[in-house]
Design an enzyme around this catalytic site. Structure first.
Site, mmCIF file in Angstrom:
data_model
loop_
_atom_site.group_PDB
_atom_site.id
_atom_site.type_symbol
_atom_site.label_atom_id
_atom_site.label_comp_id
_atom_site.label_asym_id
_atom_site.label_seq_id
_atom_site.Cartn_x
_atom_site.Cartn_y
_atom_site.Cartn_z
ATOM 1 N N ARG A 38 0.852 -1.198 0.000
ATOM 2 C CA ARG A 38 0.000 0.000 0.000
ATOM 3 C C ARG A 38 0.881 1.238 0.000
ATOM 4 O O ARG A 38 1.770 1.384 0.837
ATOM 5 C CB ARG A 38 -0.903 -0.003 1.229
ATOM 6 N N ARG B 11 -9.284 19.064 8.952
ATOM 7 C CA ARG B 11 -8.268 19.164 9.995
ATOM 8 C C ARG B 11 -8.218 20.570 10.573
ATOM 9 O O ARG B 11 -8.654 21.541 9.938
ATOM 10 C CB ARG B 11 -6.876 18.822 9.418
ATOM 11 N N LYS C 284 -13.175 2.770 0.730
ATOM 12 C CA LYS C 284 -12.863 2.735 2.156
ATOM 13 C C LYS C 284 -14.104 3.162 2.951
ATOM 14 O O LYS C 284 -14.552 4.303 2.822
ATOM 15 C CB LYS C 284 -11.686 3.651 2.472
ATOM 16 N N THR D 123 -6.660 -1.194 9.946
ATOM 17 C CA THR D 123 -6.492 -0.239 11.045
ATOM 18 C C THR D 123 -6.206 -0.904 12.383
ATOM 19 O O THR D 123 -7.037 -1.652 12.916
ATOM 20 C CB THR D 123 -7.705 0.704 11.206
#
Length: 480
Positions: A34, A75, A219, A277
């Site tokens: 990845r 963010r 995802k 994860t």
């Protein structure tokens, strides 16, 4: 090395970019690498992809490449002194107009956040480590009270509890990164934070327009994605159970049940699944996993995931090779407990395609005969998809002339892709070569039963229409 059905995806980064360590990781069992486009430059990713391809050419082992797009950056900005300490009860302002943060306020990269939250909303910062209650919103300012405190540093992510932020799944950066991914011949491209099937279709068209062949990974990490799960799965080739952001939005207690539901839904729709994860998170700094992590990986295997993924463990951790070795061991042991519980349901289903019927007939016959291996001659890989969904204990060897197909098949559970030459359309010649390939691999011995699936006419994509059960040694080329 023992045959492992569940595939391992390893994220590359500073800890795994040196040729020697990457070569050992691939030898230890990495099936797909990845490339995380949230970090590094296009040149970094291209260089790592070229190194992977070079190692694969030398070793003869196919390894897929998955390019993971960053997605929208929701963010905070930066602080004057890089970080602050927040305590429960502290007032704090998220200010879209602020240039540099301090103890009282911080800026926002996501400038539209003030228009998307209302008093009473709960905001989760830094993967939920910091929690803020929204008291009021005035123009560019969101007035909050800290309900869970701690250290808050530059550029940490923001989620809204329950989801609902409207940031588009594909940013301008993502669109540029898709062109980079196509240039380095990515086999898979992952779309971050999709909210609908339309997000996936947009990404697919961008890949096609750039001249790429990559399959699309969705995802699942937004609360909204759970509500649109069926259409997202149908639009994608693979889903990733991205448990980090998803857990922040829906609550950590909901994630295990959602993981099982997503894997089950994807398998029923003949799509692939990656579980990701924090699978071996402690191995970032420790050479062995915790027992809880071992159970977590094993549980994903028992759920039927196609692949398990390592993130910081291999990208930035101290023990990237040991993480691969631990993942391999756990998968092998968990697979011993996995049975063919879905087989009968699949056998009883109606079939919509000839290659699906051939695949299920092959599995049914293999389960009732002492067949040592299934050799699937494939051009596009579509018939192998059906085989990989079956949970059979008989190893499936996908033999293909197509380089891109071989690399994509590295992600399929229980499938082992190999290159085979096809110098002409002589069926006897091709079947003999398939048999010799399995003999060379040690998958079969003389007089074993093996199964072959293929299409006539030879070389037609999606045309698997023939099943043969043969005793090894019976196929011979007419002219040797």
């Amino acid at each position: 090395m023992a045959l492992r059905k569940t595939k391992i995806v390893a994220t590359l980064g500073p800890s795994s970019s040196e040729e020697g360590i990457l070569e050992r990781m691939i030898d230890a069992g990495v099936d797909v690498v990845r490339l995380n486009f949230s970090h590094g430059t296009a040149a970094d990713h291209i260089a790592r992809a070229e190194l992977v391809r070079d190692i694969c050419r030398r070793s003869g082992k196919p390894v897929g490449i998955l390019c993971d797009l960053q997605g929208p950056k929701i963010r905070i900005g930066k602080f004057e002194n890089d970080r602050i300490l927040l305590k429960v009860g502290d007032p704090f302002i998220l200010d879209a107009a602020c240039k540099l943060g301090n103890q009282q306020r911080v800026g926002l990269d996501y400038k539209t956040l003030p228009s998307e939250v209302v008093p009473g909303a709960v905001l989760l910062l830094d993967d939920g480590r910091i929690v803020m209650h929204v008291d009021d919103v005035q123009n560019a300012e969101i007035f909050c009270t800290v309900t869970a405190g701690g250290m808050l540093s530059n550029n940490k992510g923001i989620n809204r509890q329950g989801g609902g932020l409207s940031a588009t799944a594909l940013t301008l950066k993502d669109r540029e990164d898709i062109r980079t991914a196509v240039a380095l011949e990515a086999d898979y491209i992952a779309v971050s934070f999709p909210r609908s099937g339309a997000d996936i279709e947009i990404a697919r068209q961008l890949v096609v327009d750039a001249g790429g062949h990559a399959a699309i990974v969705a995802k699942i990490e937004r609360a909204e994605a759970i509500d649109a799960l069926e259409e997202i799965i149908d639009a994608s080739d693979v889903i990733m159970v991205a448990r980090g952001d998803l857990g922040v939005e829906v609550g950590d207690a909901a994630v295990p049940g959602l993981q099982k539901r997503m894997i089950r839904m994807a398998r029923l729709r003949n799509k692939l699944v990656i579980t990701a994860t924090q699978m071996l998170e402690s191995m970032i700094s420790n050479p062995i996993p915790t027992r809880a992590e071992v159970s977590d990986v094993a549980n994903a295997v028992l759920d039927g995931t196609d692949a398990v993924m390592l993130s910081a463990e291999t990208a930035a951790g101290h023990y990237p090779l040991e993480s691969i070795q631990a993942m391999h061991r756990v998968c092998i042991e968990a697979e011993k407990e996995y049975d063919s519980q879905h087989l009968q349901q699949q056998i009883n289903d109606e079939f919509g395609f000839i290659d699906e019927a051939i695949a299920m007939a092959a599995i049914h016959a293999a389960e009732h005969l002492n067949v040592k291996a299934i050799a699937a001659l494939t051009k596009s890989g579509s018939s192998v998809t059906w085989l990989s969904r079956s949970n059979t204990n008989v190893p499936i060897y996908a033999l293909t002339t197509e380089r891109n197909t071989r690399r994509k098949l590295t992600l399929y559970r229980g499938v082992y892709p190999y290159h085979i030459e096809q110098p002409n359309d002589d069926l006897g010649h091709i079947l003999y070569d398939a048999e010799e390939t399995l003999l060379r691999l040690g998958a079969v011995q003389r007089d074993d039963l093996m199964m072959l699936t293929f299409g006539e006419p030879i070389g037609k994509a999606g045309g698997t229409n023939t099943l043969q059960i043969v005793k090894v040694g019976e196929h011979r080329r007419e002219h040797r």
